[in-house]
Design a protein around this motif. Structure first.
Motif, PDB file in Angstrom:
ATOM      1  N   ASN A   1       0.810  -1.223   0.000  1.00 30.96           N
ATOM      2  CA  ASN A   1       0.000   0.000   0.000  1.00 30.96           C
ATOM      3  C   ASN A   1       0.845   1.276   0.000  1.00 30.96           C
ATOM      4  OD1 ASN A   1       0.986  -0.545   2.472  1.00 30.96           O
ATOM      5  ND2 ASN A   1      -0.857   0.051   3.610  1.00 30.96           N
ATOM      6  N   ILE A   2       2.159   1.125  -0.003  1.00 31.73           N
ATOM      7  CA  ILE A   2       3.017   2.302  -0.050  1.00 31.73           C
ATOM      8  C   ILE A   2       3.812   2.260  -1.339  1.00 31.73           C
ATOM      9  CG2 ILE A   2       4.834   3.592   1.127  1.00 31.73           C
ATOM     10  CD1 ILE A   2       4.041   2.206   3.693  1.00 31.73           C
ATOM     11  N   GLU A   3       3.856   3.414  -2.004  1.00 31.00           N
ATOM     12  CA  GLU A   3       4.543   3.424  -3.289  1.00 31.00           C
ATOM     13  C   GLU A   3       6.040   3.605  -3.090  1.00 31.00           C
ATOM     14  OE1 GLU A   3       4.682   5.859  -7.471  1.00 31.00           O
ATOM     15  OE2 GLU A   3       3.210   6.454  -5.946  1.00 31.00           O
ATOM     16  N   ILE A   4       6.804   2.693  -3.664  1.00 32.42           N
ATOM     17  CA  ILE A   4       8.250   2.889  -3.687  1.00 32.42           C
ATOM     18  C   ILE A   4       8.714   2.772  -5.129  1.00 32.42           C
ATOM     19  CG2 ILE A   4       8.677   2.104  -1.337  1.00 32.42           C
ATOM     20  CD1 ILE A   4       9.512  -0.579  -2.452  1.00 32.42           C
ATOM     21  N   ASN A   5       9.769   3.491  -5.451  1.00 41.02           N
ATOM     22  CA  ASN A   5      10.221   3.533  -6.836  1.00 41.02           C
ATOM     23  C   ASN A   5      11.700   3.215  -6.934  1.00 41.02           C
ATOM     24  OD1 ASN A   5       7.689   4.600  -7.944  1.00 41.02           O
ATOM     25  ND2 ASN A   5       8.226   6.397  -6.706  1.00 41.02           N
ATOM     26  N   ALA A   6      12.070   2.688  -8.087  1.00 39.28           N
ATOM     27  CA  ALA A   6      13.489   2.454  -8.346  1.00 39.28           C
ATOM     28  C   ALA A   6      14.223   3.784  -8.232  1.00 39.28           C
ATOM     29  CB  ALA A   6      13.666   1.859  -9.725  1.00 39.28           C
ATOM     30  N   GLY A   7      15.387   3.758  -7.607  1.00 42.14           N
ATOM     31  CA  GLY A   7      16.135   4.992  -7.407  1.00 42.14           C
ATOM     32  C   GLY A   7      15.980   5.543  -6.001  1.00 42.14           C
ATOM     33  N   ASP A   8      15.002   5.024  -5.244  1.00 44.56           N
ATOM     34  CA  ASP A   8      14.839   5.474  -3.861  1.00 44.56           C
ATOM     35  C   ASP A   8      16.034   5.022  -3.025  1.00 44.56           C
ATOM     36  OD1 ASP A   8      12.469   6.581  -4.471  1.00 44.56           O
ATOM     37  OD2 ASP A   8      11.195   5.108  -3.448  1.00 44.56           O
ATOM     38  N   ARG A   9      16.282   5.780  -1.962  1.00 42.47           N
ATOM     39  CA  ARG A   9      17.404   5.481  -1.091  1.00 42.47           C
ATOM     40  C   ARG A   9      16.937   4.497  -0.021  1.00 42.47           C
ATOM     41  NH1 ARG A   9      19.505   8.495   3.032  1.00 42.47           N
ATOM     42  NH2 ARG A   9      21.775   8.477   3.232  1.00 42.47           N
ATOM     43  N   VAL A  10      17.760   3.496   0.266  1.00 43.93           N
ATOM     44  CA  VAL A  10      17.412   2.506   1.287  1.00 43.93           C
ATOM     45  C   VAL A  10      18.371   2.668   2.469  1.00 43.93           C
ATOM     46  CG1 VAL A  10      17.190   0.052   1.782  1.00 43.93           C
ATOM     47  CG2 VAL A  10      16.565   0.918  -0.463  1.00 43.93           C
ATOM     48  N   VAL A  11      17.794   2.809   3.664  1.00 45.66           N
ATOM     49  CA  VAL A  11      18.618   2.970   4.864  1.00 45.66           C
ATOM     50  C   VAL A  11      18.143   1.969   5.918  1.00 45.66           C
ATOM     51  CG1 VAL A  11      19.006   5.424   4.441  1.00 45.66           C
ATOM     52  CG2 VAL A  11      17.096   4.716   5.881  1.00 45.66           C
ATOM     53  N   THR A  12      18.955   1.769   6.955  1.00 43.55           N
ATOM     54  CA  THR A  12      18.517   0.889   8.035  1.00 43.55           C
ATOM     55  C   THR A  12      17.362   1.558   8.771  1.00 43.55           C
ATOM     56  OG1 THR A  12      20.145   1.878   9.487  1.00 43.55           O
ATOM     57  CG2 THR A  12      20.749  -0.193   8.443  1.00 43.55           C
ATOM     58  N   SER A  13      16.409   0.751   9.196  1.00 43.97           N
ATOM     59  CA  SER A  13      15.250   1.329   9.872  1.00 43.97           C
ATOM     60  C   SER A  13      15.452   1.363  11.378  1.00 43.97           C
ATOM     61  CB  SER A  13      13.998   0.519   9.542  1.00 43.97           C
ATOM     62  OG  SER A  13      14.072  -0.742  10.157  1.00 43.97           O
ATOM     63  N   GLY A  14      16.338   0.530  11.875  1.00 49.95           N
ATOM     64  CA  GLY A  14      16.552   0.502  13.316  1.00 49.95           C
ATOM     65  C   GLY A  14      15.554  -0.357  14.054  1.00 49.95           C
ATOM     66  N   HIS A  15      14.617  -0.953  13.327  1.00 49.80           N
ATOM     67  CA  HIS A  15      13.650  -1.829  13.989  1.00 49.80           C
ATOM     68  C   HIS A  15      14.353  -3.068  14.505  1.00 49.80           C
ATOM     69  CE1 HIS A  15      10.759   0.423  11.348  1.00 49.80           C
ATOM     70  NE2 HIS A  15      10.328   0.636  12.579  1.00 49.80           N
ATOM     71  N   GLY A  16      13.923  -3.519  15.641  1.00 53.81           N
ATOM     72  CA  GLY A  16      14.588  -4.662  16.244  1.00 53.81           C
ATOM     73  C   GLY A  16      15.689  -4.237  17.193  1.00 53.81           C
ATOM     74  N   GLY A  17      16.130  -2.989  17.065  1.00 54.61           N
ATOM     75  CA  GLY A  17      17.055  -2.451  18.046  1.00 54.61           C
ATOM     76  C   GLY A  17      18.494  -2.885  17.903  1.00 54.61           C
ATOM     77  N   LEU A  18      18.807  -3.664  16.867  1.00 57.46           N
ATOM     78  CA  LEU A  18      20.173  -4.154  16.743  1.00 57.46           C
ATOM     79  C   LEU A  18      21.071  -3.149  16.034  1.00 57.46           C
ATOM     80  CD1 LEU A  18      21.693  -6.713  17.519  1.00 57.46           C
ATOM     81  CD2 LEU A  18      21.283  -7.567  15.224  1.00 57.46           C
TER      82      LEU A  18
END
Lengths: 309, 176
Positions: free
Chosen positions: A217-234
Motif C-alpha cells: 500500500n506504499i509506493e516505492i520507486n526504483a532509485g529510492d534510497r534505502v537505509v537501516t530502519s533501526g527496527h529490532g534495536g540491533l
C-alpha cells in the motif's frame, strides 16, 4: 616409488589407505549433518581457528594492500586531470549542499529542542582492517582484525566510507567475522526513503540483495534510497545501504553503496539500543535561545526561525 | 620383507619428516592463502581455491605422503575459517582425493597438459559437487556462478602453483 625399502609394504598401506579414506568421507558427511544444528562446540571451534589464523592472515594481507595501493596510484596517475576536474565540479555542488545542510541542521536542532526529542546517544566505534576475504563461493563474510579486546560484540553494525556493509556475527579476542549484507543468511530491517516503507533486506549471495516483505500500500520507486530502519534495536537507524532497483521480473533489489572490492578499513559501530536512557534536557544553548525568543515575543513567527542561528 | 641395516642419521630423519609433512604444510599455506584478499590488488573479487590445487597435485604426485586424514584436515580448516557449512569442503576434498587416486596413473609421468586437463575436470566436478551439497544444506538452489568463476580462476592459476609445488618436491626429494 623412490623409497625402495617401503615397496613390499605398499599393498597393505593401500588397503589401510582405502579404509581411512572411507572413514574420512563418512566423518565429513556426519559433520555436515551435525553442523546443521549449529552447536556451541562448532561455533567455538570456528572462533578459535579464526583467532589463531587472524595474525597470519593479517601478516599476509599487508603486502597485498601495499601492492593494491601501488596499482591504484598508477591507475590514478592516468586520470589525474579528469579526476581533478570532476572533483572541482563536485566541490562546487557540495558547497551548496553544505549551506543547505547547515540550515537544516540548525532548524532540526530547534525543532528537537522545542519538542524535547530524546536524541539517540552518540555511537562509539572502532576501526579495523579487513584481513580475511570472503569464505569461499557460498559464504559472504570477512574477517576483521578487531575483537572482544576492542569491545566488539556480535550484532554490531559494520560500515565503510560508503555505507553499511554487514554486521558482526562472531568475535574472538583479536578477530571478528562480518556477515555481509549479500550473504544468504543476512536479514536486515530497512526503510525506503522518502516514503519510509519498511521492508527486510535479504541477501542471496548475489551482489544486490533482495527486498522482502515490501508493503503493497506504499509506493516505492526504483532509485529510492534505502537505509537501516533501526527496527529490532540491533542496528542504528538511518545508516545508508543503497539504491532501490527493480529487476525485469518485478522484484525489488538494492544496489549497495559499498562495493566490497574496495574494502580495506571498516568501522564497527558499538551501538546500544537506547532502552534505558535518562530523560534528556534540551541543550543549554537552545534553552537560552528559546528564552531570548520568549522575551522578544516572536515565538510564533514562522519566518524568523530557520537560517539564523 | 627387507629391513634397514642401520638406523637413519638425524639429518635423514629430519629430511624424511619434512617430506612426510610437506604436502600437508603446502596445503595448509594454500588454504590460508585462499582467505587473503589477493584479488583485491586488481580490484577483482575472486578467491581461487588454492587448497584444491594442493589436494590434486599431491594426490597425483605423492599420495604415499599425503594420507586421507591430511586431506580431511585441510578441508576442515577451510570450513572453519570460511564460516560455511562445517564439513562441506572436507567432504569435497576427500571425495575428489579418492577419485583422483583411482585415476592417478593416467597423469603420473605424462605431459603437463594432460595433468592440467585432469585438474580442469577435477575442479569442475568438485565445484559442482560442492554447489549441490551447499544447495541441499541451505535448502534452496544457489547460484552456481560464484563457484564456477572460482574454479575457472583456480584452473587458470594451476600451472603456476604446480611449478611451485614441483620445485618444492624436487628440493625435498633430494634430501629425503
Amino acid at each position: 616409488m623412490i623409497d625402495q625399502t617401503n615397496r613390499p609394504a605398499l599393498p597393505i598401506r593401500d588397503v589401510s589407505g582405502r579404509v581411512s579414506l572411507i572413514f574420512m568421507v563418512t566423518l565429513a558427511a556426519a559433520l555436515l549433518l551435525l553442523g546443521r544444528a549449529e552447536t556451541y562446540v562448532v561455533d567455538q571451534a570456528r572462533q578459535i581457528v579464526t583467532d589463531l589464523a587472524a595474525p597470519l592472515l593479517e601478516l599476509a594481507s599487508r603486502p597485498v594492500s601495499a601492492a593494491r595501493r601501488i596499482v591504484e596510484s598508477t591507475d590514478q596517475y592516468a586520470y589525474v586531470f579528469d579526476e581533478n576536474e570532476r572533483l572541482r565540479e563536485e566541490n562546487t555542488r557540495l558547497l551548496a549542499w553544505k549551506e543547505a545542510a547547515l540550515k537544516l541542521e540548525s532548524k532540526v536542532a530547534r525543532f528537537e529542542a522545542l519538542l524535547n526529542v530524546q536524541v539517540d546517544p552518540t555511537i562509539d566505534y572502532v576501526t579495523g582492517r579487513v584481513v580475511g576475504d570472503s569464505g569461499g563461493p557460498f559464504v559472504e563474510t570477512f574477517i576483521v582484525n578487531v575483537g572482544s579486546e576492542q569491545n566488539v560484540e556480535s550484532g554490531q553494525a559494520v560500515i565503510d566510507t560508503d555505507g553499511l556493509i554487514g554486521r558482526i556475527v562472531a568475535t574472538g579476542q583479536r578477530a571478528s567475522r562480518i556477515l555481509l549484507l549479500t550473504d544468504l543468511n543476512s536479514r536486515v530491517p530497512v526503510s525506503v526513503e522518502p516514503s519510509r516503507a519498511r521492508a527486510v533486506l535479504a541477501g542471496d549471495n548475489s551482489a544486490s540483495p533482495r527486498l522482502e516483505y515490501v508493503p503493497t500500500n506504499i509506493e516505492i520507486n526504483a532509485g529510492d534510497r534505502v537505509v537501516t530502519s533501526g527496527h529490532g534495536g540491533l542496528l542504528p537507524p538511518g545508516l545508508p545501504i543503497g539504491v532501490l532497483i527493480q529487476t525485469e521480473d518485478g522484484f525489488y533489489r538494492v544496489q549497495l553503496y559499498s562495493t566490497r572490492a574496495r574494502l580495506g578499513m571498516v568501522r564497527v559501530l558499538q551501538y546500544e539500543f537506547p532502552d534505558e536512557i535518562d530523560l534528556q534536557d534540551p541543550p543549554a544553548i537552545l534553552i537560552q535561545d528559546a528564552d531570548a525568543e520568549e522575551e522578544g515575543a516572536v515565538v510564533t513567527d514562522p519566518v524568523s526561525p530557520g537560517g539564523g542561528t | 620383507m627387507s629391513f634397514e641395516p642401520i638406523g637413519p642419521t638425524p639429518a635423514a630423519r629430519a629430511g624424511k619428516l619434512a617430506l612426510l609433512t610437506l604436502p600437508f604444510l603446502v596445503g595448509l599455506v594454500c588454504v590460508l592463502l585462499s582467505f587473503v584478499p589477493v584479488s583485491a590488488i586488481f580490484n577483482a573479487d575472486v578467491a581461487p581455491a588454492f587448497g584444491l590445487m594442493a589436494v590434486y597435485y599431491w594426490a597425483v604426485q605423492r599420495p604415499d605422503v599425503f594420507p586421507p586424514y591430511a586431506v580431511f584436515a585441510l578441508g576442515l580448516l577451510y570450513d572453519l575459517l570460511s564460516a560455511g557449512p562445517l564439513g562441506l569442503w572436507a567432504l569435497v576434498y576427500v571425495v575428489i582425493y579418492g577419485v583422483v587416486l583411482t585415476q592417478r596413473l593416467l597423469f603420473v609421468g605424462r605431459a603437463f597438459t594432460l595433468f592440467w586437463a585432469g585438474f580442469l575436470v577435477a575442479a569442475l566436478v568438485s565445484g559442482l559437487f560442492a554447489w549441490g551439497l551447499a544447495s541441499l544444506y541451505f535448502g534452496q538452489t544457489l547460484s552456481p556462478w560464484p563457484v564456477l568463476i572460482q574454479m575457472a580462476a583456480t584452473v587458470a592459476l594451476f600451472p603456476l602453483f604446480a611449478k611451485l609445488f614441483e620445485l618444492l618436491q624436487e628440493r625435498l626429494l633430494v634430501q629425503g
